[in-house]
Design an enzyme around this catalytic site. Structure first.
Site, PDB file in Angstrom:
ATOM      1  N   ASN A 129      -8.317  -4.224  12.486  1.00 49.01           N
ATOM      2  CA  ASN A 129      -8.629  -4.730  11.135  1.00 49.01           C
ATOM      3  C   ASN A 129      -7.696  -5.861  10.724  1.00 49.01           C
ATOM      4  O   ASN A 129      -7.035  -5.825   9.697  1.00 49.01           O
ATOM      5  CB  ASN A 129      -8.634  -3.605  10.097  1.00 49.01           C
ATOM      6  CG  ASN A 129      -7.305  -2.858  10.007  1.00 49.01           C
ATOM      7  OD1 ASN A 129      -6.500  -2.881  10.935  1.00 49.01           O
ATOM      8  ND2 ASN A 129      -7.087  -2.206   8.885  1.00 49.01           N
ATOM      9  N   ASP A 366      -0.213   5.839  12.356  1.00 45.65           N
ATOM     10  CA  ASP A 366      -1.116   5.100  11.464  1.00 45.65           C
ATOM     11  C   ASP A 366      -0.299   4.205  10.530  1.00 45.65           C
ATOM     12  O   ASP A 366      -0.545   4.137   9.324  1.00 45.65           O
ATOM     13  CB  ASP A 366      -2.001   6.055  10.661  1.00 45.65           C
ATOM     14  CG  ASP A 366      -3.158   5.355   9.954  1.00 45.65           C
ATOM     15  OD1 ASP A 366      -3.335   4.141  10.155  1.00 45.65           O
ATOM     16  OD2 ASP A 366      -3.866   6.024   9.178  1.00 45.65           O
TER      17      ASP A 366
END
Length: 532
Positions: A129, A366
């Site tokens: 992303n 993450d």
């Protein structure tokens, strides 16, 4: 560990270099314990060794520590007593967001990689992303996003040449995750032809930072694209990594806390529905499905059954789902806002149990940087995500090891071996043949990394290794990349975001007092980060 004790011991002296070149600066690390799993696999290994390690010219060294040039002149041999430290395989993280290109106010490759080695990580997988997304599609030079790419055709090609384009040397090995859908919009699948050249095994020879997985992380892949994405992954021989959660509304876990705060909740079914769907994809197609940031007891029950059925399914959880529950949102506000959300205490305990019983294959951070301004917008508007690389080991040790769930050796497996297997990255080891006789009478056997180092200190030095093949150099290697993390098991420290190497500060761990911390990171046998 005693920091800063120096001697003129010849073993610690700078290594002899070829005529006309500068000698390699080295350090002698005394009394380093070897990871217990290495010794159980090979009983001939001693429990404690001395390590001679070269120091990369571009090494990141914390000010005031023993390797700081102000304290250790380049021509001065250096010896450090490292009693209480353990040498383990380098940590790997298959789930990081470095925001570069396109969102560099949050993080850059430089600051993200520095955060990684500060946390003991030697290898990371960059999620897709970015802006433009890592779909391999060529960007028209007239597109406003093209200016982020420094003249390269796509984000994948830009990250492959990031060091050359920006005049930097990045200290960590990194690979790339291709976007599952075009520009991550979920409309059509990305085209394998756009990123085939970046594959490790079949792409262009010498591709230093290959595509090793496919994902639309940040969003689950839509149902309509699943089969096309699975076919693409099977043809490319890479895993499908899915953000196994989907919701259209809500800001935190649905439950008593969300009702007290008067904010919309996110039910557990937003995760379990996607996990059940993805497990069936693995059953139907044979595609390796890796499930990200699993957080619910019901999800782990589904994954246990899939593994019992022999399906190609692996999963990860993250430190925050082990350490925190949804009550943290009341205390910390947006610093505890993430996706999936922090769940109930019962789910937190179930996640710990899933780690203890082996359902969880690995722990990934993450790592998701955001600016202070973004996180100051309040629960309804602030983006999801926290940074995790620099505190992950200490948090997991506090919760899992000190909490009695797993051993310290098992924690290393979850942060090093498990991620490396999913990333198809060879795991570093130490063998009796690597050791030489003690440097002094009565001394310890010596692991001399000046003769074993596999890296160099130049642009794209720390290329990604997959399956034992060195793709940057285009030649076979010994499948032992010599990537290590040195952990001080007894070091007490307080999490201070102001001291982080990351550009971001959005962490829920600020002020937490922890025991155990990575103190040096070695890539290719060379020290690239040190706080010893």
């Amino acid at each position: 560990m005693t920091d800063g004790s120096r001697t003129n011991t010849s073993a610690a002296a700078s290594a002899v270099a070829p005529a006309g070149s500068q000698p390699v600066r080295t350090v002698l690390l005394r009394n380093v314990a070897l990871w217990g799993c290495w010794r159980r696999e090979n009983p001939d290994l001693p429990s404690v060794v001395d390590v001679i390690a070269p120091i990369a010219d571009s090494a990141i060294v914390e000010p005031g520590c023993s390797l700081d040039a102000a304290h250790a002149p380049a021509d001065a041999p250096l010896e450090i007593d490292c009693t209480g430290t353990v040498l383990v395989p380098g940590f790997a993280d298959p789930h990081v967001h470095f925001r570069d290109p396109g969102q560099t106010a949050k993080e850059t490759m430089v600051t993200g990689c520095a955060a990684a080695v500060s946390g003991g990580y030697t290898s990371v997988l960059i999620m897709p992303n970015t802006v433009p997304a890592l779909d391999g599609a060529r960007i028209d030079p007239a597109d406003p996003r093209a200016k982020e790419l420094h003249g390269y055709a796509s984000s994948i090609d830009y990250l492959e040449h990031y060091e050359q384009a920006n005049g930097v040397t990045l200290p960590v090995r990194y690979a790339l995750c291709a976007a599952a859908s075009r520009d991550r919009e979920g409309g059509v699948a990305s085209s394998l032809d756009d990123w085939r050249h970046a594959l490790a095994a079949t792409g262009e020879p010498g591709f230093a930072h290959p595509v090793i997985a496919v994902s639309d992380d940040g969003a689950a892949v839509p149902d309509a694209l699943l089969d096309a994405v699975a076919r693409m992954c099977l043809e490319a021989d890479v895993p499908f990594i899915d953000h196994c959660e989907h919701h259209d509304a809500g800001v935190m876990n649905e439950g008593a806390v969300s009702r007290r705060l008067g904010v919309p909740g996110i039910p557990e079914a937003t995760e379990t529905t996607i996990i059940a769907r993805d497990i069936e994809l693995a059953r139907r197609t044979g595609c390796h499905v890796h499930l990200q940031h699993v957080s619910c007891a019901a999800s782990f029950d589904l994954i246990r059954r899939a593994k019992d059925d022999g399906l190609p399914v692996t999963c990860e959880t993250a430190p925050h789902y082990l350490a925190l529950d949804d009550t943290a949102v009341e205390r910390l506000g947006t610093m505890a806002k993430m996706n999936p959300p922090l769940r109930s205490e019962e789910n937190k305990l179930a996640t710990r149990k899933a780690v203890a019983d082996g359902t969880v294959d690995l722990i990934a951070t993450d790592h998701a940087p955001h600016t202070a301004e973004e996180k100051a917008q309040g629960l309804l508007k602030a983006p999801n995500g926290i940074i995790g690389l620099e505190a992950a080991y200490g948090v997991c040790r506090d919760v899992l090891v000190n909490g009695g769930y797993i051993s310290s050796d098992r924690l290393v497996q979850l942060m090093s071996v498990g991620p490396s297997l999913v990333m198809h990255n060879p795991v570093s080891a130490v063998a009796p043949a690597d050791l030489t006789a003690p440097a002094q009478p009565g001394g310890k056997p010596v692991l001399d990394l000046t003769r074993l180092a596999t890296g160099s200190d130049a642009s794209s030095a720390f290329h990604y290794l997959r399956g034992g093949t060195d793709y940057a150099a285009g030649a076979a290697c010994d499948a032992n990349p010599r990537d290590y993390t040195l952990i001080n098991m007894h070091r007490e420290w307080t999490v201070d975001p102001a001291q982080f190497r990351s550009k971001a500060r959005n962490t829920p761990y600020a002020g937490m007092r922890l025991t155990g911390r990575p103190v040096a990171t070695l890539v290719g046998g060379r020290i690239v980060f040190s706080r010893i």
